[in-house]
Scaffold this motif. Structure first.
Motif, PDB file in Angstrom:
ATOM      1  N   ASN A  91     -11.382  18.383 -21.331  1.00  0.00           N
ATOM      2  CA  ASN A  91     -11.161  17.974 -19.944  1.00  0.00           C
ATOM      3  C   ASN A  91     -12.468  17.604 -19.269  1.00  0.00           C
ATOM      4  N   ALA A  92     -13.515  18.345 -19.559  1.00  0.00           N
ATOM      5  CA  ALA A  92     -14.823  18.053 -18.969  1.00  0.00           C
ATOM      6  C   ALA A  92     -15.308  16.671 -19.396  1.00  0.00           C
ATOM      7  N   ARG A  93     -15.176  16.339 -20.674  1.00  0.00           N
ATOM      8  CA  ARG A  93     -15.595  15.010 -21.174  1.00  0.00           C
ATOM      9  C   ARG A  93     -14.769  13.904 -20.514  1.00  0.00           C
ATOM     10  N   ALA A  94     -13.446  14.112 -20.427  1.00  0.00           N
ATOM     11  CA  ALA A  94     -12.588  13.093 -19.824  1.00  0.00           C
ATOM     12  C   ALA A  94     -12.962  12.863 -18.374  1.00  0.00           C
ATOM     13  N   ALA A  95     -13.235  13.923 -17.645  1.00  0.00           N
ATOM     14  CA  ALA A  95     -13.610  13.791 -16.236  1.00  0.00           C
ATOM     15  C   ALA A  95     -14.964  13.117 -16.087  1.00  0.00           C
ATOM     16  N   ARG A  96     -15.934  13.516 -16.906  1.00  0.00           N
ATOM     17  CA  ARG A  96     -17.268  12.876 -16.829  1.00  0.00           C
ATOM     18  C   ARG A  96     -17.199  11.384 -17.162  1.00  0.00           C
ATOM     19  N   ALA A  97     -16.349  11.024 -18.101  1.00  0.00           N
ATOM     20  CA  ALA A  97     -16.214   9.607 -18.468  1.00  0.00           C
ATOM     21  C   ALA A  97     -15.678   8.784 -17.299  1.00  0.00           C
ATOM     22  N   LEU A  98     -15.009   9.451 -16.344  1.00  0.00           N
ATOM     23  CA  LEU A  98     -14.457   8.762 -15.183  1.00  0.00           C
ATOM     24  C   LEU A  98     -15.351   8.899 -13.957  1.00  0.00           C
ATOM     25  N   GLY A  99     -16.545   9.440 -14.133  1.00  0.00           N
ATOM     26  CA  GLY A  99     -17.500   9.513 -13.040  1.00  0.00           C
ATOM     27  C   GLY A  99     -17.487  10.825 -12.280  1.00  0.00           C
ATOM     28  N   VAL A 100     -16.757  11.813 -12.769  1.00  0.00           N
ATOM     29  CA  VAL A 100     -16.741  13.128 -12.113  1.00  0.00           C
ATOM     30  C   VAL A 100     -17.916  13.929 -12.639  1.00  0.00           C
ATOM     31  N   GLY A 101     -18.723  14.471 -11.713  1.00  0.00           N
ATOM     32  CA  GLY A 101     -19.903  15.225 -12.119  1.00  0.00           C
ATOM     33  C   GLY A 101     -19.633  16.686 -12.362  1.00  0.00           C
TER      34      GLY A 101
END
Length: 101
Positions: A91-101
């Motif tokens: 989930n962390a990788r998916a969120a970071r890939a979408l610009g979530v820090g």
């Protein structure tokens, strides 16, 4: 200045608490209980910012964020993730890939 905030949260108690806090501070809020409802509201009238839960019925927050980032009109819309489901490296990788820090 646009002071509207879209709260995308399926837990009514959490959404009500956030809504109350923001309206007392002068923000105009709208609420959506799932990603599909949120997308419809965003496309009808873009808010200044979206507060987004990741674990939602019908369309997850991650799927909504993907759609927003792929659409030119919403690509730069500020999104703040508010979730208890942000667990695990996947989930962390998916969120970071979408610009979530």
């Amino acid at each position: 200045m646009n002071r509207s905030i879209l709260i995308v949260e399926d837990n009514d108690s959490v959404a009500t608490a956030i809504d109350g806090l923001l309206t007392r501070r002068g923000y105009r809020t709208r609420r959506a209980k799932d990603g599909i409802e949120a997308l419809d509201l965003i496309l009808a009238e873009a808010p200044a910012v979206v507060l987004l839960d990741l674990k939602l019925p019908r369309m997850s927050g991650v799927e909504l964020l993907k759609k927003l980032r792929r659409t030119p009109e919403t690509r730069k819309l500020p999104v703040i993730v508010i979730t208890g489901a942000y667990k695990g490296e996947g989930n962390a990788r998916a969120a970071r890939a979408l610009g979530v820090g």
